[in-house]
Design an enzyme around this catalytic site. Structure first.
Site, PDB file in Angstrom:
ATOM      1  N   ARG A  20       0.912  -1.253  -0.108  1.00  0.00           N
ATOM      2  CA  ARG A  20       0.043  -0.040  -0.016  1.00  0.00           C
ATOM      3  C   ARG A  20       0.862   1.317  -0.045  1.00  0.00           C
ATOM      4  NH1 ARG A  20      -2.764  -3.860   0.531  1.00  0.00           N
ATOM      5  NH2 ARG A  20      -3.649  -3.171  -1.573  1.00  0.00           N
ATOM      6  N   ASP A  43      -3.122   7.558   4.365  1.00  0.00           N
ATOM      7  CA  ASP A  43      -2.269   8.389   3.557  1.00  0.00           C
ATOM      8  C   ASP A  43      -2.151   9.529   4.159  1.00  0.00           C
ATOM      9  OD1 ASP A  43      -4.335  10.359   2.396  1.00  0.00           O
ATOM     10  OD2 ASP A  43      -5.280   8.607   1.872  1.00  0.00           O
ATOM     11  N   HIS A  87      -6.575   6.449  12.849  1.00  0.00           N
ATOM     12  CA  HIS A  87      -6.216   5.148  12.523  1.00  0.00           C
ATOM     13  C   HIS A  87      -4.647   4.801  12.003  1.00  0.00           C
ATOM     14  CE1 HIS A  87     -10.564   3.987  11.806  1.00  0.00           C
ATOM     15  NE2 HIS A  87     -10.609   4.143  12.848  1.00  0.00           N
ATOM     16  N   GLN A  91      -9.534   9.125   9.029  1.00  0.00           N
ATOM     17  CA  GLN A  91      -9.451   7.795   9.343  1.00  0.00           C
ATOM     18  C   GLN A  91      -8.339   7.231   8.305  1.00  0.00           C
ATOM     19  OE1 GLN A  91     -13.582   6.084  10.088  1.00  0.00           O
ATOM     20  NE2 GLN A  91     -13.970   7.804   8.871  1.00  0.00           N
ATOM     21  N   SER A 125     -18.139   5.835   5.327  1.00  0.00           N
ATOM     22  CA  SER A 125     -19.313   5.065   5.407  1.00  0.00           C
ATOM     23  C   SER A 125     -19.957   4.950   6.866  1.00  0.00           C
ATOM     24  CB  SER A 125     -19.214   3.410   4.984  1.00  0.00           C
ATOM     25  OG  SER A 125     -18.227   3.105   5.970  1.00  0.00           O
TER      26      SER A 125
HETATM   27  P1  OAD Z   1     -15.449   2.615   3.375  1.00  0.00           P
HETATM   28  O1  OAD Z   1     -15.059   1.843   2.390  1.00  0.00           O
HETATM   29  O2  OAD Z   1     -16.125   2.188   4.592  1.00  0.00           O
HETATM   30  O3  OAD Z   1     -16.370   3.933   3.291  1.00  0.00           O
HETATM   31  C1  OAD Z   1     -16.055   4.754   1.873  1.00  0.00           C
HETATM   32  C2  OAD Z   1     -17.094   5.824   1.726  1.00  0.00           C
HETATM   33  O4  OAD Z   1     -16.584   6.943   0.759  1.00  0.00           O
HETATM   34  C3  OAD Z   1     -18.464   5.167   1.121  1.00  0.00           C
HETATM   35  O5  OAD Z   1     -19.361   5.830   1.777  1.00  0.00           O
HETATM   36  C4  OAD Z   1     -18.446   5.547  -0.103  1.00  0.00           C
HETATM   37  O6  OAD Z   1     -19.778   5.555  -0.689  1.00  0.00           O
HETATM   38  C5  OAD Z   1     -17.715   6.827  -0.147  1.00  0.00           C
HETATM   39  N1  OAD Z   1     -17.062   7.282  -1.248  1.00  0.00           N
HETATM   40  C6  OAD Z   1     -16.582   6.470  -2.243  1.00  0.00           C
HETATM   41  N2  OAD Z   1     -16.049   7.274  -3.465  1.00  0.00           N
HETATM   42  C7  OAD Z   1     -16.193   8.675  -3.004  1.00  0.00           C
HETATM   43  C8  OAD Z   1     -15.814   9.812  -3.751  1.00  0.00           C
HETATM   44  N3  OAD Z   1     -15.420  10.013  -4.842  1.00  0.00           N
HETATM   45  N4  OAD Z   1     -16.292  10.832  -2.940  1.00  0.00           N
HETATM   46  C9  OAD Z   1     -16.928  10.854  -1.833  1.00  0.00           C
HETATM   47  N5  OAD Z   1     -17.232   9.941  -1.119  1.00  0.00           N
HETATM   48  C10 OAD Z   1     -16.863   8.602  -1.799  1.00  0.00           C
HETATM   49  O7  OAD Z   1     -14.175   3.541   4.116  1.00  0.00           O
HETATM   50  P2  OAD Z   1     -13.933   4.353   5.591  1.00  0.00           P
HETATM   51  O8  OAD Z   1     -15.217   4.819   6.057  1.00  0.00           O
HETATM   52  O9  OAD Z   1     -12.753   5.383   5.316  1.00  0.00           O
HETATM   53  O10 OAD Z   1      -9.820   1.293   9.110  1.00  0.00           O
HETATM   54  O11 OAD Z   1     -13.531   3.242   6.588  1.00  0.00           O
HETATM   55  C11 OAD Z   1     -13.395   3.248   7.960  1.00  0.00           C
HETATM   56  C12 OAD Z   1     -12.237   2.538   8.207  1.00  0.00           C
HETATM   57  O12 OAD Z   1     -12.665   1.184   7.954  1.00  0.00           O
HETATM   58  C13 OAD Z   1     -10.777   2.762   7.658  1.00  0.00           C
HETATM   59  O13 OAD Z   1     -10.172   3.911   8.494  1.00  0.00           O
HETATM   60  C14 OAD Z   1     -10.090   1.474   7.748  1.00  0.00           C
HETATM   61  C15 OAD Z   1     -11.285   0.280   7.645  1.00  0.00           C
HETATM   62  O14 OAD Z   1     -11.346  -0.927   8.270  1.00  0.00           O
HETATM   63  C16 OAD Z   1      -8.672   0.540   9.469  1.00  0.00           C
HETATM   64  O15 OAD Z   1      -7.888   0.065   8.752  1.00  0.00           O
HETATM   65  C17 OAD Z   1      -8.320   0.720  10.999  1.00  0.00           C
END
Ligand code: OAD
Length: 240
Positions: free
Chosen positions: A61, A94, A109, A91, A176
């Site tokens: 990554r 990067d 995170h 969260q 999400s």
């Molecule tokens: P998710 O994959 O759960 O959610 C990503 C969100 O971004 C979703 O709601 C998508 O609809 C939205 N999305 C996708 N493309 C987008 C765009 N171009 N513009 C705006 N939104 C967009 O990822 P996170 O919420 O970041 O933790 O996940 C939270 C944590 O779960 C991460 O930090 C990671 C993971 O397990 C660890 O690794 C500890």
């Protein structure tokens, strides 16, 4: 509860804000947790079972994250610092917010560009380089990714919560809101704060938030432009 300060902004971001920079999210189709079992690569149990597999997952990554460029959403967020006190709580592992120019970024995170001793906790910068098994920190413990795995404590949570509670404006983007306790930060927001969530899809927006249903690079610059305009009006009113 302190009263919200309209000059203070908190951005709470997730992987969706970096999606248009070419980095994968976690739960969308094509997301990392659709391709890998998080239990195997992002948990203390996975690390005990096969540390080389876990190292390889994060080593892969680091280069793409280092080569990705900040997008219009990261840049717009950085622009807010012209007129506001801004804290980015992310969260994301990067550093695209920092490279876009944001100066106060709280990584709850962890960060891909850092390693830490598995027992010592001693952190060191690794940038885009892989971490090898047998590579030790200054106190002699094996280096592991400085990433918060499932079951581990989120970093800087209380500090982040205090920032959210003081903010007069809160923008949630690209998450999400399904991983706790980080997602619970939105509940620390003041009822009277201006609260916006940007996401193409969500089960339901958190209470009190305006939902902009779209991509970060389209929606975030619009929110930023509005907030900068509002601030300029207030300043002009005061100067007049
Ligand atoms: P998710 O994959 O759960 O959610 C990503 C969100 O971004 C979703 O709601 C998508 O609809 C939205 N999305 C996708 N493309 C987008 C765009 N171009 N513009 C705006 N939104 C967009 O990822 P996170 O919420 O970041 O933790 O996940 C939270 C944590 O779960 C991460 O930090 C990671 C993971 O397990 C660890 O690794 C500890």
């Amino acid at each position: 509860m302190p009263s919200p300060d309209p000059r203070r902004i908190v951005i709470f971001s997730g992987s969706g804000v970096s999606a248009e920079s070419g980095l994968p999210t976690f739960r969308d189709s094509g997301g990392l947790w659709r391709q890998y079992a998080w239990e195997e690569v992002a948990s203390p149990e996975g690390w005990r079972k096969h540390p080389d597999v876990v190292q390889a997952f994060y080593n892969e990554r680091r280069q793409p994250a280092a080569q990705a460029q900040p997008n219009a959403a990261h840049r717009a967020i950085a622009e807010l610092e012209k007129a506001f006190d801004v804290v980015v709580v992310t969260q994301n592992v990067d550093d695209l917010h920092e490279r876009a120019g944001s100066t106060t970024v709280v990584h709850v995170h962890g960060e891909l560009a850092f390693a830490r001793g598995e027992h010592s906790g001693l952190r060191q910068h690794v940038g885009a380089e892989p971490i090898r098994m047998g590579q030790l920190c200054a106190q002699g413990s094996q280096l592991r990714p400085d990433i918060v795995w499932f079951g581990e404590s989120v970093q800087h949570l209380e500090e982040a919560r205090a920032h959210v509670a003081r903010a007069g404006r809160l923008l949630v983007v690209g998450t999400s809101l399904s991983v706790f306790p980080a997602a619970s930060l939105v509940h620390a927001a003041q009822p009277s704060a201006d609260k916006v969530v940007v996401a193409p899809e969500l089960d339901s927006p958190p209470a009190g938030f305006d939902w902009m249903r779209g991509k970060a690079t389209d929606c975030v610059p619009q929110v930023v432009a509005r907030w900068l305009r509002e601030r300029a009006h207030v300043s002009q009113g005061r100067d007049a």
